[in-house]
Every structure is written in structure tokens, then in C-alpha cells.
Design an enzyme around this catalytic site. Structure first.
Site, PDB file in Angstrom:
ATOM      1  N   TYR A 250       0.846  -1.206   0.000  1.00  0.00           N
ATOM      2  CA  TYR A 250       0.000   0.000   0.000  1.00  0.00           C
ATOM      3  C   TYR A 250       0.875   1.247   0.000  1.00  0.00           C
ATOM      4  O   TYR A 250       2.050   1.212   0.365  1.00  0.00           O
ATOM      5  CB  TYR A 250      -0.958   0.012   1.198  1.00  0.00           C
ATOM      6  N   CYS A 251       0.281   2.356  -0.441  1.00  0.00           N
ATOM      7  CA  CYS A 251       0.937   3.663  -0.342  1.00  0.00           C
ATOM      8  C   CYS A 251      -0.088   4.646   0.207  1.00  0.00           C
ATOM      9  O   CYS A 251      -0.953   4.265   0.998  1.00  0.00           O
ATOM     10  CB  CYS A 251       1.546   4.088  -1.680  1.00  0.00           C
ATOM     11  N   TRP A 252      -0.004   5.903  -0.187  1.00  0.00           N
ATOM     12  CA  TRP A 252      -0.879   6.919   0.435  1.00  0.00           C
ATOM     13  C   TRP A 252      -2.335   6.749   0.007  1.00  0.00           C
ATOM     14  O   TRP A 252      -3.225   6.686   0.840  1.00  0.00           O
ATOM     15  CB  TRP A 252      -0.375   8.319   0.075  1.00  0.00           C
TER      16      TRP A 252
ATOM     17  N   TYR B  59      -3.305   3.988   2.366  1.00  0.00           N
ATOM     18  CA  TYR B  59      -3.313   4.301   3.796  1.00  0.00           C
ATOM     19  C   TYR B  59      -4.549   5.086   4.190  1.00  0.00           C
ATOM     20  O   TYR B  59      -5.076   4.897   5.296  1.00  0.00           O
ATOM     21  CB  TYR B  59      -2.050   5.090   4.165  1.00  0.00           C
TER      22      TYR B  59
END
Length: 351
Positions: A97-99, A126
Site C-alpha cells: 500500500y501507499c498513500w 493508507y
């Protein structure tokens, strides 16, 4: 199944423990602010690179930013594969996952999937995870809290640690907050997590508890050091049955001398913290306590702090905030040896 598989957090939650790795592809600073508990940080763009690409995006547009960012991203992902995952078998199943679940995690998930790993990407990144945590803490599960009360130095933290060691359900807020919950409670060389990270850690504990069994928790104030206990969790705690731990003051002094040994080795650090009590006790009293610390009279100083500061403050707070404290079950400790806490923990766990 076609990979990378893209799933929302609600769909992922029941299988969160089944992933072989949870990979946070954001920068170091983003990860430090908060992350899914257990995630490892493998930045696709580090802090400096993210600033560089973000600045180009604003000043020259997405195309130029992507031309600069793409080779950086490729090199970083290649390094992570070579140094961290080269030995992983085909069955290795990571979550990435990222932002917002976009370019950074998408790039990493695509490459991992092309290698042949059954990678899953968190849809929405996130931000969707954080929204879930915030909502869950506004409506936490109904748990059977048993609030461990007792004046400073009565061994509440040791009791919780022992309860945890014998398999009882324990919500140790001070451990999660890296703070002992008083003006002297800062732990040396261990900074507190951010507020968001603290909330993630609390959420992660709450979701794992069996509602049919008691959960032991200490009678904290609304703040543990600089961190706020989630409001609804605090309300539930304050309405719960209490256990009053009873330990003689000489034994409490001994226990505090052990727990705060770092202050004995560095009286100047203790005196800095005592300065925060000037408004409550006046400069003359604080100077007298400074002199005791500098003179090595630590046991006498601890005894005075208990009598004049901690005990009156704690008793006022417990009577005001924990409505069932007057009906608390009393748990008497004869000494502070590990076996004393073990026997007490077993009695509580068996009750």
C-alpha cells in the site's frame, strides 16, 4: 486469479494476518507518522525523492514529473527485491500500500506480480486504512474491561505485564504509548509514537480481544504523556469494574527505585522533570527536592513525592473519574518479587 489483486481494507481485514509481508511503499516520514501495525517500510520514493518529484509535478506537470520519478522508482523497487525478497518462494504473498493506493504501490505491486508473486494491493491506500481505524475507535467493540487501580508505585504495570505473560487479555496503554503516565514517566531513549500511530496500536489490540473474556487495563488519565486515549475507549474504561491494588508505601518506594533507576544515575534529568511541579508545590519545595536528588537521598525523595504529590493527586482523580472504584475488589500484594505478581495475576485470571 489475476495479480496484482486490488482489495479494499474492509475486505482485507479478515485476512490481514495471512500475508507474508505488509509493505508500506510510502516515504520514511509518512511511515513514521503512522502505518498498519506490522508493516515494513520499503519506500518507492524516499523523503527527498518525494519532494523532488512532487515539486516537479506542481511546477512543470505530471508528464515531466513521471519522467524523472519513473527511473528513481524502478531503482528503488529493484533494490528492495534484490536485498529483501530475492529468496522468497513463488507462494510468498505480500500486501502493498501507499498513500492513496495509486502510483507508488501500483508500480511495486505490478513488478512483484510480473515476477510471479500473488501480490495484493490495498485499494485507496493508507487513507482508507486510517478512515477505518478512526471509525472503529468511535465505536469500539463492547469489552469486559477490568480496571486495575492503585496509587503510584503499587505495581499496576508489572501486574499487567504478568497477566499478559500468563495469557490474559491486556490493554497496556502505557506500553503502547511508551510512557509511564506521570510527569516522570518519559522512558529514556524511547520516544513516544505519534497520536495516529498510538491509535493504530490501540485499534490493533482491541480488534483481537475475545469479548467473552475480561480485558485488564490500567486506570489511566485521558492522556498518557503527550498522547490522548481514544475518547470512547476512555468512557468505557471509566464505567467498568475496578480492582484496587494495595501495596505498602515502603514497598512502593522500592519498586519505584527499580523502575526509575535511570533517574538515580542522572539526578539532573530528574530535576528537570521536577521543575514541571513548581506551580503546584512552589519553588522552595522543588529546590529542596533538587537538593535531595543531588545528594543521593533518592529513597527519601521518592517517599516525599508519594506523600505530597502523587498520592493526593491520584486519589482525587480516581474518585472523580472511575465511578465504580468505591466498590473495587481489593488485591493485596505482600512484596514486589516476581512470584508475588504471578500469584496475584493467577488469582485475577482465574476469577
Amino acid at each position: 486469479m489475476k495479480y496484482p489483486e486490488v482489495l479494499g481494507f474492509d475486505a482485507l481485514l479478515p485476512q490481514l494476518e495471512t500475508f507474508d509481508a505488509i509493505i508500506d511503499a510510502r516515504s520514511e516520514a509518512e511511515y513514521a507518522l503512522d502505518h498498519i501495525p506490522g508493516a515494513i517500510n520499503c519506500p518507492v520514493l524516499n523523503d527527498e525523492e518525494r519532494v523532488l518529484v512532487g515539486t516537479l509535478y506542481k511546477q512543470t506537470g505530471a508528464f515531466e514529473a513521471k519522467k524523472v520519478g519513473a527511473p528513481i522508482i524502478a531503482r528503488n523497487i529493484a533494490r528492495h527485491i534484490e536485498t529483501l525478497w530475492a529468496d522468497k518462494p513463488r507462494e510468498w504473498r505480500p500486501l502493498v500500500y501507499c498513500w492513496r493506493g495509486g502510483n507508488r504501490s501500483g508500480a511495486m505491486a505490478h513488478i512483484l506480480a510480473r515476477i510471479g508473486w500473488p501480490v495484493v494491493q490495498l485499494e485507496g491506500g493508507y487513507k482508507t486504512y486510517r478512515a477505518h481505524v478512526s471509525a472503529a475507535l468511535e465505536n469500539p467493540p463492547e469489552l469486559d474491561f477490568r480496571v486495575v487501580c492503585g496509587t503510584t508505585g503499587s505495581g499496576k504495570s508489572r501486574l499487567l505485564e504478568t497477566l499478559d505473560g500468563i495469557g490474559a487479555q491486556v490493554l497496556d496503554l502505557e506500553k503502547l504509548a511508551a510512557h509511564r503516565g506521570s510527569v516522570l514517566g518519559h522512558l529514556p531513549n524511547e520516544p513516544q509514537p505519534t497520536q495516529k500511530m498510538f491509535e493504530s496500536l490501540v485499534w490493533n489490540k482491541l480488534r483481537r480481544f475475545d469479548p467473552s473474556k475480561p480485558v485488564f487495563v490500567e486506570s489511566e488519565s485521558k492522556k498518557v504523556g503527550n498522547l490522548r486515549v481514544p475518547g470512547v475507549v476512555m468512557e468505557r474504561m471509566r464505567a467498568s469494574p475496578c480492582i484496587a491494588v494495595n501495596l505498602s508505601r515502603p514497598n512502593r518506594v522500592r519498586l519505584l527505585m527499580e523502575d526509575y533507576e535511570h533517574f538515580c544515575a542522572d539526578p539532573s534529568a530528574l530535576n528537570t522533570q521536577l521543575d514541571h511541579l513548581v506551580q503546584l508545590h512552589g519553588r522552595a519545595q522543588i529546590e529542596a527536592w533538587h537538593a535531595m536528588a543531588n545528594g543521593g537521598e533518592m529513597a527519601e525523595l521518592v517517599d516525599q513525592l508519594l506523600e505530597q504529590h502523587y498520592d493526593p493527586a491520584y486519589l482525587r482523580s480516581i474518585d472523580r473519574n472511575f465511578v465504580r472504584y468505591p466498590q473495587a475488589d481489593v488485591l493485596a500484594l505482600d512484596d514486589i518479587a516476581p512470584d508475588d505478581f504471578l500469584q496475584a495475576a493467577r488469582r485475577l485470571h482465574a476469577a
